[in-house]
Motif scaffolding. Structure first.
Motif, mmCIF file in Angstrom:
data_model
loop_
_atom_site.group_PDB
_atom_site.id
_atom_site.type_symbol
_atom_site.label_atom_id
_atom_site.label_comp_id
_atom_site.label_asym_id
_atom_site.label_seq_id
_atom_site.Cartn_x
_atom_site.Cartn_y
_atom_site.Cartn_z
ATOM 1 N N LEU A 51 -15.278 59.354 5.371
ATOM 2 C CA LEU A 51 -15.572 58.115 6.094
ATOM 3 C C LEU A 51 -15.869 58.356 7.572
ATOM 4 C CD1 LEU A 51 -12.942 55.765 4.422
ATOM 5 C CD2 LEU A 51 -15.380 55.935 3.937
ATOM 6 N N ALA A 52 -14.931 59.004 8.289
ATOM 7 C CA ALA A 52 -15.150 59.189 9.732
ATOM 8 C C ALA A 52 -16.292 60.166 9.994
ATOM 9 C CB ALA A 52 -13.871 59.667 10.403
ATOM 10 N N VAL A 53 -16.318 61.289 9.276
ATOM 11 C CA VAL A 53 -17.396 62.263 9.460
ATOM 12 C C VAL A 53 -18.612 61.858 8.626
ATOM 13 C CG1 VAL A 53 -18.106 64.641 9.039
ATOM 14 C CG2 VAL A 53 -15.906 64.173 10.107
ATOM 15 N N GLY A 54 -18.413 61.701 7.326
ATOM 16 C CA GLY A 54 -19.515 61.302 6.459
ATOM 17 C C GLY A 54 -20.275 62.494 5.915
ATOM 18 N N LYS A 103 -20.576 71.958 13.390
ATOM 19 C CA LYS A 103 -20.636 71.182 14.619
ATOM 20 C C LYS A 103 -19.380 70.319 14.757
ATOM 21 C CE LYS A 103 -24.622 69.035 15.843
ATOM 22 N NZ LYS A 103 -25.800 68.204 15.505
ATOM 23 N N VAL A 104 -18.885 69.832 13.618
ATOM 24 C CA VAL A 104 -17.692 68.968 13.652
ATOM 25 C C VAL A 104 -16.486 69.750 14.162
ATOM 26 C CG1 VAL A 104 -16.120 67.570 12.261
ATOM 27 C CG2 VAL A 104 -18.559 67.506 11.791
ATOM 28 N N PRO A 154 -22.272 79.768 14.395
ATOM 29 C CA PRO A 154 -22.395 78.386 13.955
ATOM 30 C C PRO A 154 -23.736 78.110 13.292
ATOM 31 C CG PRO A 154 -22.290 78.536 16.370
ATOM 32 C CD PRO A 154 -21.983 79.883 15.826
ATOM 33 N N SER A 171 -22.882 63.671 3.114
ATOM 34 C CA SER A 171 -23.778 63.165 2.095
ATOM 35 C C SER A 171 -24.059 64.291 1.105
ATOM 36 C CB SER A 171 -25.024 62.610 2.774
ATOM 37 O OG SER A 171 -26.177 63.116 2.208
ATOM 38 N N VAL A 172 -23.708 64.057 -0.170
ATOM 39 C CA VAL A 172 -23.838 65.087 -1.201
ATOM 40 C C VAL A 172 -25.147 64.890 -1.950
ATOM 41 C CG1 VAL A 172 -22.753 66.151 -3.198
ATOM 42 C CG2 VAL A 172 -21.342 65.047 -1.465
ATOM 43 N N ARG A 173 -25.964 65.921 -2.008
ATOM 44 C CA ARG A 173 -27.200 65.831 -2.796
ATOM 45 C C ARG A 173 -27.075 66.762 -3.989
ATOM 46 N NH1 ARG A 173 -31.411 65.542 2.230
ATOM 47 N NH2 ARG A 173 -29.781 65.066 3.729
ATOM 48 N N PRO A 202 -16.972 63.748 15.246
ATOM 49 C CA PRO A 202 -17.777 63.324 14.098
ATOM 50 C C PRO A 202 -19.290 63.534 14.261
ATOM 51 C CG PRO A 202 -16.284 61.565 14.830
ATOM 52 C CD PRO A 202 -16.256 62.626 15.871
ATOM 53 N N PHE A 203 -19.892 64.111 13.252
ATOM 54 C CA PHE A 203 -21.336 64.178 13.062
ATOM 55 C C PHE A 203 -21.563 63.953 11.563
ATOM 56 C CE2 PHE A 203 -20.758 67.070 16.671
ATOM 57 C CZ PHE A 203 -21.773 66.677 17.528
ATOM 58 N N PHE A 204 -22.722 63.412 11.187
ATOM 59 C CA PHE A 204 -23.014 63.324 9.754
ATOM 60 C C PHE A 204 -23.250 64.737 9.219
ATOM 61 C CE2 PHE A 204 -24.077 58.844 10.551
ATOM 62 C CZ PHE A 204 -23.452 58.277 9.458
#
Lengths: 308, 205
Positions: B21-24, B162-163, B130, B26-28, B173-175
């Motif tokens: 939720l906070a970071v997010g 990055k997080v 990184p 996205s799973v493909r 947080p970053f997506f």
């Protein structure tokens, strides 16, 4: 204090649900495959409309938390897209922390702080934090990037929430949620109308280098639709007479157009098409709120100056 | 039993809300994720959050059987860290330094896979630069060759470096994205296996 709900808000929300139902039926007809972009887009609209309806009818706190979350998601998406330096991680953390504060000022109805917190205090604090991080390579770029993000995603959007707490009572039929609904509805329908008119009659491109889909025909048709809707809805949701309703409609049409273009230019600069994947069929959240970052502050000051 | 209970609490109250939720993330290619063990889940490594993220995107019922292979030198330092890493997270300690033979270093990993567990394994061996894939070590080839019947699920992660990059303590947080690649199996050829794995860990599929 809970939100004072006027029956016009519920009536218009009912109308929005009806309109969406109609749109869903039309889209099912013209886009038979379940995973087509149009269908995904309508599905995302259902979620957006449901969440907005809940936020606007539940309580004022719920609405503030909801808009705060929208700001958070927008800022996060923006910071994911733009290049950031690893040395600035702590500064980014401060930038995120400004969101709950900004919405807190709205919650306690402190207009003076709400209106200067980001343009003055965060504007001065961020360079201080960047200087303390110590990296001068790319300093201006880092500061400029962060300021732009905070101004667009937090400051501008939060004007939407301040509409909720404008002094009530002077106009018995007008409520905070009503004003928010008016602005949201006109901004989003203006986007949709400009898109539809452009698809149907679009010939002359306005800004081929930034957004080749924007045409004079789309803009004029969309603006006319927005003016008409504004005149129809204003007496239900706002204190505006016909003249001011038309002015507000024109303001939203023009501001929404440039908000949209401004984000398109940002995406072009970064070489991407969609800003994210949060809203299937639309792209990211920035693809949906781009116009709002322009319409919200302009509509807010128009209304506040003339009526509150 | 109660460390497993703590693991569920830790994931449900902290890891999942924070990462999903906070970071997010996205799973493909979610449909390509394993439904059962044994499975070797292989990913690029940039952050301490990587193993937690991989465990968090799997179905919750697999959590008791999901075990990240992690550096013994780092995670077995100190009583509390060691207890938390071993019992609550359920890591399999791997002695990354010392140059012992694969059979010795990866013994516990092999046993876990034979017992039907889902093992999270970072073939780079360390977090490295990184957001860049470092040189893969040969441990993954040894595992694939020794246990050819265990399916390998390559997952490319982006953003977690990055997080929470190496050396940082404050997550921002970053997506993030996780691309689940086509399942891999050992087919007898070292070079082809490595090429296929590197492709899946670098290019979005």
């Amino acid at each position: 204090m809970s939100v004072i709900l006027s029956s016009p808000v519920l009536a218009i929300l009912g109308g929005v649900w009806g309109l969406l139902l109609l749109a869903t039926l039309v889209v099912w007809r013209i886009a038979p495959t379940p995973d087509s972009e149009l269908r995904q887009r309508v599905r995302s609209w259902w979620i957006i409309v449901a969440l907005c309806s809940l936020a606007l009818t539940f309580s004022r706190t719920a609405a503030l938390v909801f808009f705060g979350l929208v700001s958070f998601l927008a800022l996060k998406e923006y910071l994911t897209l733009v290049p950031t330096r690893q040395a600035d991680r702590r500064v980014l953390f401060w930038a995120y922390l400004s969101i709950p504060l900004q919405y807190y000022w709205i919650g306690i109805e402190w207009y003076g702080m709400f209106i200067i917190f980001i343009p003055v205090y965060m504007f001065l604090l961020i360079p201080v934090a960047l200087v303390l991080a110590g990296d001068t390579q790319g300093y201006l770029r880092a500061a400029g990037t962060l300021h732009w993000g905070l101004m667009s995603m937090v400051f501008s959007l939060s004007h939407l929430a301040f509409l909720l707490v404008l002094p009530q009572g002077q106009y018995p039929q007008v409520s905070g949620p009503g004003l928010v609904l008016f602005l949201l509805l006109l901004t989003e329908l203006n986007d949709v109308a400009q898109f539809c008119w452009g698809k149907l009659f679009g010939k002359h491109k306005i800004s081929p280098t930034v957004s080749p889909n924007k045409t004079v025909e789309g803009f004029v048709g969309g603006a006319m639709t927005t003016l008409l809707l504004s005149a129809l809805l204003a007496s239900w949701l706002t204190p505006f007479g016909l003249r001011d309703a038309l002015l507000a409609g024109a303001l939203i049409a023009v501001a929404g157009f440039f908000g949209d273009l401004s984000l398109s230019a940002l995406k072009r600069d970064l070489g991407i098409k969609d800003s994210g994947r949060l809203l299937p069929g639309h792209g990211g959240i920035l693809d949906r709120i781009d116009s709002l970052t322009y319409t919200a502050p302009l509509f807010f000051h128009f209304t506040r100056y003339l009526y509150f | 039993m109660w460390p497993i209970f703590l693991r569920f609490l830790f994931f449900l109250l902290l890891v999942k809300p924070f990462l999903l939720l906070a970071v997010g993330i996205s799973v493909r290619g979610r449909q390509r994720l394993p439904h059962q063990g044994p499975a070797l889940i292989v990913a690029n490594h940039n952050s301490h959050l990587d193993a937690l993220a991989l465990a968090a995107i799997l179905p919750l019922r697999l959590l008791p059987h999901t075990r990240p292979a992690a550096s013994a030198e780092y995670f077995l330092q100190g009583r509390w860290r060691s207890w938390f890493a071993r019992k609550v997270i359920g890591i399999i300690p791997v002695a990354t330094k010392g140059g012992a033979a694969h059979a010795e270093v990866l013994h516990e990993v092999k046993e876990a896979l034979l017992a039907g567990d889902l093992v999270i394994f970072f073939p780079e061996g360390t977090r490295g630069e990184p957001e860049a894939l470092g040189q893969l070590k040969s441990g993954i080839v040894w595992l694939a060759e020794t246990l050819p019947e265990v399916p390998i699920y390559p997952i490319r992660l982006r953003g977690l470096g990055k997080v929470l990059p190496k050396g940082a303590w404050l997550p921002v947080p970053f997506f993030c994205d996780a691309w689940v690649g086509e399942r891999l199996r050992w087919e007898g050829d070292r070079q082809r296996f490595m090429t296929a794995l590197v492709t899946r860990l670098t290019e979005p599929t």
